[in-house]
Structure formats: structure tokens, C-alpha cells
Motif scaffolding. Sequence first.
Motif, PDB file in Angstrom:
ATOM      1  N   ALA A 194       8.637   3.923   4.015  1.00 30.82           N
ATOM      2  CA  ALA A 194       9.994   3.546   3.612  1.00 30.82           C
ATOM      3  C   ALA A 194      10.752   4.756   3.079  1.00 30.82           C
ATOM      4  O   ALA A 194      11.920   4.970   3.423  1.00 30.82           O
ATOM      5  CB  ALA A 194       9.951   2.433   2.564  1.00 30.82           C
ATOM      6  N   LEU A 195      10.097   5.559   2.271  1.00 30.35           N
ATOM      7  CA  LEU A 195      10.752   6.751   1.727  1.00 30.35           C
ATOM      8  C   LEU A 195      11.062   7.763   2.829  1.00 30.35           C
ATOM      9  O   LEU A 195      12.131   8.381   2.831  1.00 30.35           O
ATOM     10  CB  LEU A 195       9.903   7.382   0.627  1.00 30.35           C
ATOM     11  CG  LEU A 195       9.784   6.551  -0.646  1.00 30.35           C
ATOM     12  CD1 LEU A 195       8.772   7.187  -1.605  1.00 30.35           C
ATOM     13  CD2 LEU A 195      11.129   6.374  -1.317  1.00 30.35           C
ATOM     14  N   ALA A 196      10.152   7.918   3.780  1.00 31.44           N
ATOM     15  CA  ALA A 196      10.407   8.817   4.905  1.00 31.44           C
ATOM     16  C   ALA A 196      11.591   8.318   5.727  1.00 31.44           C
ATOM     17  O   ALA A 196      12.404   9.118   6.209  1.00 31.44           O
ATOM     18  CB  ALA A 196       9.158   8.934   5.775  1.00 31.44           C
ATOM     19  N   TYR A 197      11.698   7.004   5.859  1.00 31.61           N
ATOM     20  CA  TYR A 197      12.821   6.417   6.596  1.00 31.61           C
ATOM     21  C   TYR A 197      14.146   6.764   5.910  1.00 31.61           C
ATOM     22  O   TYR A 197      15.087   7.212   6.561  1.00 31.61           O
ATOM     23  CB  TYR A 197      12.641   4.898   6.687  1.00 31.61           C
ATOM     24  CG  TYR A 197      13.779   4.206   7.380  1.00 31.61           C
ATOM     25  CD1 TYR A 197      13.810   4.102   8.762  1.00 31.61           C
ATOM     26  CD2 TYR A 197      14.836   3.661   6.660  1.00 31.61           C
ATOM     27  CE1 TYR A 197      14.866   3.472   9.415  1.00 31.61           C
ATOM     28  CE2 TYR A 197      15.892   3.039   7.296  1.00 31.61           C
ATOM     29  CZ  TYR A 197      15.897   2.944   8.671  1.00 31.61           C
ATOM     30  OH  TYR A 197      16.946   2.337   9.307  1.00 31.61           O
ATOM     31  N   ASN A 248       0.832  -1.195   0.000  1.00 29.07           N
ATOM     32  CA  ASN A 248       0.000   0.000   0.000  1.00 29.07           C
ATOM     33  C   ASN A 248       0.867   1.245   0.000  1.00 29.07           C
ATOM     34  O   ASN A 248       2.060   1.197   0.255  1.00 29.07           O
ATOM     35  CB  ASN A 248      -0.996  -0.014   1.163  1.00 29.07           C
ATOM     36  CG  ASN A 248      -0.326  -0.048   2.503  1.00 29.07           C
ATOM     37  OD1 ASN A 248       0.707   0.574   2.702  1.00 29.07           O
ATOM     38  ND2 ASN A 248      -0.918  -0.770   3.439  1.00 29.07           N
ATOM     39  N   ASP A 249       0.242   2.350  -0.304  1.00 27.62           N
ATOM     40  CA  ASP A 249       0.952   3.624  -0.379  1.00 27.62           C
ATOM     41  C   ASP A 249       1.582   3.986   0.959  1.00 27.62           C
ATOM     42  O   ASP A 249       2.626   4.632   0.997  1.00 27.62           O
ATOM     43  CB  ASP A 249       0.009   4.736  -0.832  1.00 27.62           C
ATOM     44  CG  ASP A 249      -0.407   4.584  -2.285  1.00 27.62           C
ATOM     45  OD1 ASP A 249       0.343   3.953  -3.058  1.00 27.62           O
ATOM     46  OD2 ASP A 249      -1.478   5.089  -2.640  1.00 27.62           O
ATOM     47  N   TYR A 250       0.955   3.541   2.056  1.00 29.02           N
ATOM     48  CA  TYR A 250       1.490   3.848   3.379  1.00 29.02           C
ATOM     49  C   TYR A 250       2.869   3.216   3.568  1.00 29.02           C
ATOM     50  O   TYR A 250       3.790   3.874   4.044  1.00 29.02           O
ATOM     51  CB  TYR A 250       0.523   3.369   4.470  1.00 29.02           C
ATOM     52  CG  TYR A 250       1.064   3.593   5.855  1.00 29.02           C
ATOM     53  CD1 TYR A 250       1.075   4.872   6.414  1.00 29.02           C
ATOM     54  CD2 TYR A 250       1.569   2.545   6.597  1.00 29.02           C
ATOM     55  CE1 TYR A 250       1.581   5.089   7.681  1.00 29.02           C
ATOM     56  CE2 TYR A 250       2.082   2.754   7.869  1.00 29.02           C
ATOM     57  CZ  TYR A 250       2.077   4.024   8.404  1.00 29.02           C
ATOM     58  OH  TYR A 250       2.590   4.237   9.660  1.00 29.02           O
ATOM     59  N   SER A 251       3.023   1.958   3.202  1.00 28.46           N
ATOM     60  CA  SER A 251       4.313   1.276   3.343  1.00 28.46           C
ATOM     61  C   SER A 251       5.384   1.945   2.484  1.00 28.46           C
ATOM     62  O   SER A 251       6.523   2.117   2.924  1.00 28.46           O
ATOM     63  CB  SER A 251       4.200  -0.195   2.939  1.00 28.46           C
ATOM     64  OG  SER A 251       3.350  -0.874   3.812  1.00 28.46           O
ATOM     65  N   THR A 291       9.446  13.730  -3.625  1.00 27.63           N
ATOM     66  CA  THR A 291       8.217  14.439  -3.989  1.00 27.63           C
ATOM     67  C   THR A 291       6.953  13.652  -3.685  1.00 27.63           C
ATOM     68  O   THR A 291       5.866  14.177  -3.854  1.00 27.63           O
ATOM     69  CB  THR A 291       8.222  14.804  -5.483  1.00 27.63           C
ATOM     70  OG1 THR A 291       8.278  13.613  -6.261  1.00 27.63           O
ATOM     71  CG2 THR A 291       9.379  15.718  -5.816  1.00 27.63           C
ATOM     72  N   LEU A 292       7.097  12.423  -3.248  1.00 36.63           N
ATOM     73  CA  LEU A 292       5.877  11.633  -2.958  1.00 36.63           C
ATOM     74  C   LEU A 292       5.313  11.949  -1.612  1.00 36.63           C
ATOM     75  O   LEU A 292       5.936  12.333  -0.696  1.00 36.63           O
ATOM     76  CB  LEU A 292       6.190  10.137  -3.037  1.00 36.63           C
ATOM     77  CG  LEU A 292       6.548   9.619  -4.422  1.00 36.63           C
ATOM     78  CD1 LEU A 292       6.755   8.130  -4.376  1.00 36.63           C
ATOM     79  CD2 LEU A 292       5.458   9.961  -5.419  1.00 36.63           C
ATOM     80  N   TYR A 306      12.592   5.816  -6.970  1.00 39.91           N
ATOM     81  CA  TYR A 306      12.349   6.573  -5.747  1.00 39.91           C
ATOM     82  C   TYR A 306      13.598   6.557  -4.871  1.00 39.91           C
ATOM     83  O   TYR A 306      13.786   7.458  -4.063  1.00 39.91           O
ATOM     84  CB  TYR A 306      11.183   5.990  -4.960  1.00 39.91           C
ATOM     85  CG  TYR A 306       9.851   6.057  -5.672  1.00 39.91           C
ATOM     86  CD1 TYR A 306       9.542   7.075  -6.568  1.00 39.91           C
ATOM     87  CD2 TYR A 306       8.884   5.105  -5.439  1.00 39.91           C
ATOM     88  CE1 TYR A 306       8.317   7.128  -7.215  1.00 39.91           C
ATOM     89  CE2 TYR A 306       7.647   5.148  -6.069  1.00 39.91           C
ATOM     90  CZ  TYR A 306       7.377   6.154  -6.955  1.00 39.91           C
ATOM     91  OH  TYR A 306       6.164   6.208  -7.587  1.00 39.91           O
ATOM     92  N   ILE A 307      14.398   5.519  -5.004  1.00 42.12           N
ATOM     93  CA  ILE A 307      15.704   5.424  -4.352  1.00 42.12           C
ATOM     94  C   ILE A 307      16.701   4.966  -5.407  1.00 42.12           C
ATOM     95  O   ILE A 307      16.304   4.446  -6.455  1.00 42.12           O
ATOM     96  CB  ILE A 307      15.712   4.460  -3.138  1.00 42.12           C
ATOM     97  CG1 ILE A 307      15.353   3.033  -3.554  1.00 42.12           C
ATOM     98  CG2 ILE A 307      14.798   4.954  -2.025  1.00 42.12           C
ATOM     99  CD1 ILE A 307      15.507   1.994  -2.446  1.00 42.12           C
ATOM    100  N   ALA A 308      17.969   5.178  -5.130  1.00 42.52           N
ATOM    101  CA  ALA A 308      19.014   4.774  -6.073  1.00 42.52           C
ATOM    102  C   ALA A 308      20.288   4.512  -5.287  1.00 42.52           C
ATOM    103  O   ALA A 308      20.438   4.960  -4.147  1.00 42.52           O
ATOM    104  CB  ALA A 308      19.250   5.870  -7.108  1.00 42.52           C
ATOM    105  N   TYR A 309      21.200   3.793  -5.915  1.00 43.36           N
ATOM    106  CA  TYR A 309      22.510   3.588  -5.317  1.00 43.36           C
ATOM    107  C   TYR A 309      23.373   4.810  -5.606  1.00 43.36           C
ATOM    108  O   TYR A 309      23.509   5.217  -6.750  1.00 43.36           O
ATOM    109  CB  TYR A 309      23.186   2.337  -5.883  1.00 43.36           C
ATOM    110  CG  TYR A 309      22.624   1.063  -5.309  1.00 43.36           C
ATOM    111  CD1 TYR A 309      22.990   0.647  -4.030  1.00 43.36           C
ATOM    112  CD2 TYR A 309      21.721   0.286  -6.021  1.00 43.36           C
ATOM    113  CE1 TYR A 309      22.472  -0.510  -3.488  1.00 43.36           C
ATOM    114  CE2 TYR A 309      21.198  -0.871  -5.493  1.00 43.36           C
ATOM    115  CZ  TYR A 309      21.574  -1.276  -4.224  1.00 43.36           C
ATOM    116  OH  TYR A 309      21.058  -2.421  -3.675  1.00 43.36           O
ATOM    117  N   MET A 310      23.923   5.396  -4.545  1.00 44.98           N
ATOM    118  CA  MET A 310      24.838   6.526  -4.672  1.00 44.98           C
ATOM    119  C   MET A 310      26.023   6.237  -3.762  1.00 44.98           C
ATOM    120  O   MET A 310      25.837   6.053  -2.555  1.00 44.98           O
ATOM    121  CB  MET A 310      24.146   7.818  -4.258  1.00 44.98           C
ATOM    122  CG  MET A 310      23.000   8.171  -5.167  1.00 44.98           C
ATOM    123  SD  MET A 310      22.176   9.667  -4.629  1.00 44.98           S
ATOM    124  CE  MET A 310      20.689   9.571  -5.612  1.00 44.98           C
TER     125      MET A 310
END
Length: 78
Positions: free
Chosen positions: A22-25, A15-18, A77-78, A61-65
Motif C-alpha cells: 500500500a505504501l509503495a502504491y 501483514n507487513d507485505y500488505s 522509510t518503511l 505513514y500517510i496523511a491528508y495533504m
Amino acid sequence: MPQTIAIGLKAQKMNDYSISLALAYFKEKREHYIIGELAEILGYNGEQIAELIQYLLSKQYIAYMDDLLAITPKGMTL
């Protein structure tokens, strides 16, 4: 609306919540993240967290850097 991700023959509803959690984390922890901690927060097992990470990578939404996972501007932006 739940999003379905499929890796191999397995599919999992996320779901969008998960995804948002994760992105907030990643936004908060930056390079100090611990995947096991994120899994515990979400109540996911190793396979589920791997699928989530793969999903977030596939959506950019995430990437290796510098060999670490980091939230991207798109993920912010989400």
C-alpha cells in the motif's frame, strides 16, 4: 509479524507485505491514486481498504495533504 488493527468491534490481521504494498502504491501514484485500484491489487473489499487507510493514517505513514492522501516521510522509510 502480523499487525492487528481494530476499528469498532471488528479486527483484521494485516501483514507487513500488505502495508508495504500500500505504501509503495502511494509512493508511485502520488496524487493520481485510486483507492479502488489499491483495493483490487490487495484483494480487499471496501471495508478492508477503509481499515487499512485508517491504520496507515493512525501510524502517520500517510496523511491528508491538500485534501488528498499522500505518503509521509515516515511512510517512505518503511
